[in-house]
Design an enzyme around this catalytic site. Structure first.
Site, short mmCIF file in Angstrom:
data_model
loop_
_atom_site.label_atom_id
_atom_site.label_comp_id
_atom_site.label_asym_id
_atom_site.label_seq_id
_atom_site.Cartn_x
_atom_site.Cartn_y
_atom_site.Cartn_z
N ASN A 7 0.97 -1.09 -0.01
CA ASN A 7 0.08 0.02 0.09
C ASN A 7 0.92 1.33 0.07
O ASN A 7 1.43 1.69 1.06
CB ASN A 7 -0.83 -0.12 1.20
CG ASN A 7 -1.90 1.03 1.19
OD1 ASN A 7 -1.86 2.05 0.50
ND2 ASN A 7 -2.94 1.15 1.88
N LYS A 14 3.43 0.83 3.19
CA LYS A 14 2.97 -0.15 4.08
C LYS A 14 2.96 -1.80 3.43
O LYS A 14 2.69 -1.51 2.16
CB LYS A 14 1.43 0.20 4.75
CG LYS A 14 1.39 1.00 5.70
CD LYS A 14 0.07 1.30 6.45
CE LYS A 14 -0.63 2.17 5.67
NZ LYS A 14 -2.01 2.43 6.22
N ARG A 70 -2.43 -2.09 -3.63
CA ARG A 70 -3.58 -1.38 -3.36
C ARG A 70 -3.52 -0.16 -4.28
O ARG A 70 -2.59 0.69 -4.18
CB ARG A 70 -3.83 -0.81 -2.11
CG ARG A 70 -5.02 -0.04 -1.87
CD ARG A 70 -5.31 0.33 -0.48
NE ARG A 70 -6.41 1.10 -0.38
CZ ARG A 70 -6.44 2.38 0.28
NH1 ARG A 70 -5.24 2.94 0.50
NH2 ARG A 70 -7.48 2.84 0.14
N HIS A 159 -13.10 2.44 -1.15
CA HIS A 159 -13.10 1.42 0.00
C HIS A 159 -13.75 0.39 -0.67
O HIS A 159 -14.24 -0.52 0.12
CB HIS A 159 -14.10 2.02 1.14
CG HIS A 159 -13.44 2.90 2.17
ND1 HIS A 159 -14.29 3.93 2.77
CD2 HIS A 159 -12.33 3.29 2.50
CE1 HIS A 159 -13.42 4.64 3.46
NE2 HIS A 159 -12.21 4.34 3.51
N LEU A 188 -16.64 2.55 8.61
CA LEU A 188 -16.56 3.60 9.55
C LEU A 188 -15.05 3.53 10.15
O LEU A 188 -15.04 3.19 11.29
CB LEU A 188 -17.63 3.61 10.83
CG LEU A 188 -19.01 3.37 10.59
CD1 LEU A 188 -19.88 3.47 11.83
CD2 LEU A 188 -19.28 4.49 9.41
N GLY A 189 -14.07 4.30 9.74
CA GLY A 189 -12.78 4.28 10.19
C GLY A 189 -12.50 5.77 10.03
O GLY A 189 -13.28 6.61 10.60
N ASN A 190 -11.14 6.11 9.79
CA ASN A 190 -10.76 7.55 9.55
C ASN A 190 -11.46 8.06 8.45
O ASN A 190 -12.31 9.13 8.55
CB ASN A 190 -9.35 7.84 9.58
CG ASN A 190 -8.83 8.53 10.60
OD1 ASN A 190 -9.64 9.66 11.14
ND2 ASN A 190 -7.82 8.34 11.29
N GLY A 191 -11.53 7.40 7.26
CA GLY A 191 -12.35 7.52 6.10
C GLY A 191 -13.53 6.87 6.42
O GLY A 191 -13.70 5.96 6.83
N ARG A 220 -12.32 15.01 7.35
CA ARG A 220 -13.14 15.50 6.11
C ARG A 220 -14.42 15.76 6.49
O ARG A 220 -15.33 14.94 7.29
CB ARG A 220 -13.22 14.31 4.98
CG ARG A 220 -11.90 13.68 4.55
CD ARG A 220 -12.08 12.92 3.08
NE ARG A 220 -10.76 12.38 2.78
CZ ARG A 220 -10.59 11.18 2.89
NH1 ARG A 220 -11.43 10.23 3.12
NH2 ARG A 220 -9.35 10.54 2.58
N MET A 261 -12.16 8.67 17.66
CA MET A 261 -13.52 8.30 18.44
C MET A 261 -13.51 7.93 19.83
O MET A 261 -14.44 8.25 20.61
CB MET A 261 -14.16 7.27 17.57
CG MET A 261 -15.74 7.00 17.79
SD MET A 261 -16.47 8.17 17.96
CE MET A 261 -17.21 8.60 16.24
N GLY A 308 -12.35 0.64 11.96
CA GLY A 308 -12.14 0.97 13.46
C GLY A 308 -13.22 1.53 14.22
O GLY A 308 -13.37 0.50 15.31
N GLU A 362 -8.44 -5.59 4.45
CA GLU A 362 -8.19 -5.23 3.14
C GLU A 362 -6.84 -5.74 2.62
O GLU A 362 -6.84 -6.28 1.55
CB GLU A 362 -7.83 -3.55 3.03
CG GLU A 362 -9.36 -3.02 3.04
CD GLU A 362 -9.30 -1.40 3.19
OE1 GLU A 362 -9.02 -0.98 4.34
OE2 GLU A 362 -9.47 -0.63 2.22
P1 ADP Z 1 -8.08 4.13 8.84
O1 ADP Z 1 -9.34 4.81 8.02
O2 ADP Z 1 -7.23 5.13 9.07
O3 ADP Z 1 -7.69 2.79 8.28
P2 ADP Z 1 -9.28 2.79 11.09
O4 ADP Z 1 -10.08 2.01 10.27
O5 ADP Z 1 -8.14 2.25 11.68
O6 ADP Z 1 -9.06 4.14 10.10
O7 ADP Z 1 -10.21 3.64 12.11
C1 ADP Z 1 -9.87 4.74 12.76
C2 ADP Z 1 -10.75 5.05 13.63
O8 ADP Z 1 -11.30 4.01 14.62
C3 ADP Z 1 -10.61 5.88 14.92
O9 ADP Z 1 -11.58 7.10 14.95
C4 ADP Z 1 -10.29 5.41 16.10
O10 ADP Z 1 -10.59 6.09 17.15
C5 ADP Z 1 -11.47 4.56 15.94
N1 ADP Z 1 -11.18 3.43 17.01
C6 ADP Z 1 -10.28 2.45 16.86
N2 ADP Z 1 -10.34 1.56 17.92
C7 ADP Z 1 -11.23 1.81 18.80
C8 ADP Z 1 -12.17 1.60 19.73
N3 ADP Z 1 -11.52 0.69 20.64
N4 ADP Z 1 -13.17 2.30 20.14
C9 ADP Z 1 -13.51 3.21 19.52
N5 ADP Z 1 -13.09 3.64 18.32
C10 ADP Z 1 -11.89 3.12 17.93
#
Ligand code: ADP
Length: 377
Positions: A7, A14, A70, A159, A188-191, A220, A261, A308, A362
């Site tokens: 990636n 990565k 990727r 995604h 629901l991640g950072n993206g 964003r 989060m 995440g 992924e």
């Molecule tokens: P990316 O899009 O960078 O791959 P991720 O899928 O790792 O992101 O998600 C990142 C998000 O997940 C952040 O907002 C983080 O706070 C949240 N997160 C990760 N672990 C936890 C947890 N145990 N409880 C709540 N939120 C979490």
């Protein structure tokens, strides 16, 4: 098959070595600060030398069979993973204007491998490919056609690798054939992106021409009135300043001051009003999109959370689902709180729509897609 998954970002790379037979992760790592004069590698070729050096012991007795990349943007051409050759690399390069931060870095990663291991089979796995099944009424913007013809301005979605992987596992968990499976999948991640799945295929998704469209994300904004951009430009902000503001300084970071989060949920629980407002805005916007996609797929068979936040934040899931009462969706409180890395159902038995948590992976999906392409070529 032993697959090196790459990636490649503009200043980072990565990697993971995966065994697709056993699903073992044999090695994983990150090379960063590429080209930043801070002791990092000068370019992607040098970064690949560092990866090769780090993997030397690992690869000595079990060499690699293939490399999977990727690739963020596959444009309209790529609807599935492909074996890379020079023509494919140039095609990915031609898509650079659509993903100026990502595709050039992906191409550098491919060329670095080609230089290092010229005979290694390489496969490109595109983030947009799964959304190539969007119908025109979902992908077309209501703007003059020349924007589409001249610049390729349309909705692409991202995604895709994650949405496809999670959809298949959700169908499996429910024991439903994929071809008959309707779902709303929330990555629901950072993206953040939501995908409407009908008959196992993507028919709508919340990210658009770029990953900026749609839901509130870590940094964003998601959907805003496009006139705001014009207004800001007239106030004297440059295109780059607006770009940075909406992609890096908005979303949860703007609403609360931090995009983690966990911190937001903890602060809201301790009575912080800004944190609760950030959760309210984010969960409200998500619930509206879920309602819309339930209609789009003609009645969903499942609501699926992943990435995440989707996998780990029981509090955020609870706040989002609490807004879905009109759809008869209810969580099972204890199942929602359970910590597990396995795909699971977290809804109450009388919920009209089952709610699932399905961990995404992924790298695994890219490794498996790579192996499948190499085996069939
Ligand atoms: P990316 O899009 O960078 O791959 P991720 O899928 O790792 O992101 O998600 C990142 C998000 O997940 C952040 O907002 C983080 O706070 C949240 N997160 C990760 N672990 C936890 C947890 N145990 N409880 C709540 N939120 C979490």
């Amino acid at each position: 098959m032993r697959v090196l998954v790459i990636n490649s970002g503009s200043s980072s790379l990565k990697y993971q070595v995966r065994d697709t037979g056993t699903n073992e992760v044999a090695a994983t790592g990150l090379i960063d600060r590429i080209g930043e004069d801070a002791g990092g590698p000068a370019d992607h070729a040098e970064a690949m030398e560092q990866v090769a050096a780090a993997l030397a012991g690992e690869l000595a007795d079990k060499p690699l069979d293939a490399v999977g990349h990727r690739v963020v943007h596959g444009g309209e051409r790529f609807s599935e993973p492909v074996l890379i050759n020079n023509e494919i690399t140039r095609s990915i390069e031609r898509l650079n204007p659509l993903a100026p931060l990502h595709n050039p870095a992906n191409v550098l990663g491919i060329r670095a491998i080609t230089a290092k291991w010229p005979d290694m089979p390489q496969v490109a796995v595109f983030d947009t490919a799964f959304h190539r099944t969007l119908p025109e009424h979902a992908w077309r913007y209501a703007v003059p056609d020349e924007l589409y013809r001249q610049y390729g301005i349309r909705r692409y979605g991202f995604h895709g690798t994650s949405h496809e992987f999670v959809t298949a596992r959700a169908a499996e968990l429910l024991g439903v054939p994929l071809a008959g499976f309707n779902a709303v999948v929330a990555h629901l991640g950072n993206g953040v992106s939501l995908t409407a799945i009908q008959g196992g295929a993507s028919i709508d998704t919340s990210m658009g021409f770029t990953p900026l469209e749609g839901l509130v994300m870590g940094t964003r904004s998601g959907d805003i009135d496009p006139s705001i951009l014009i207004f800001l430009q007239r106030q004297g902000l440059s295109a780059d300043e607006i770009d940075t503001m909406l992609n890096r300084d908005s979303g949860l970071k703007a609403l609360f001051g931090d995009n983690d989060m966990r911190t937001i949920v903890d602060a809201a629980a301790a009575g912080d009003r800004r944190a609760q407002t950030a959760l309210d805005i984010t969960s409200y916007r998500l619930a509206k999109y879920i309602g819309g996609y339930h209609v789009a797929v003609g009645g969903t068979h499942a609501l699926v959370f992943t990435a995440g936040i989707g996998e780990n934040s029981a509090e955020f899931r609870a706040q989002a689902v609490a807004r879905l009462g009109a759809l008869g969706v209810k969580l099972d409180g204890a199942a929602n709180l359970e910590r597990s890395g396995a795909p699971r159902v977290i809804s109450a038995p009388d919920s009209l729509i089952p709610v699932l948590v399905v961990p995404t992976d992924e790298e695994r999906a890219i490794a498996e897609a790579t192996a499948a392409v190499v085996l069939s070529s």
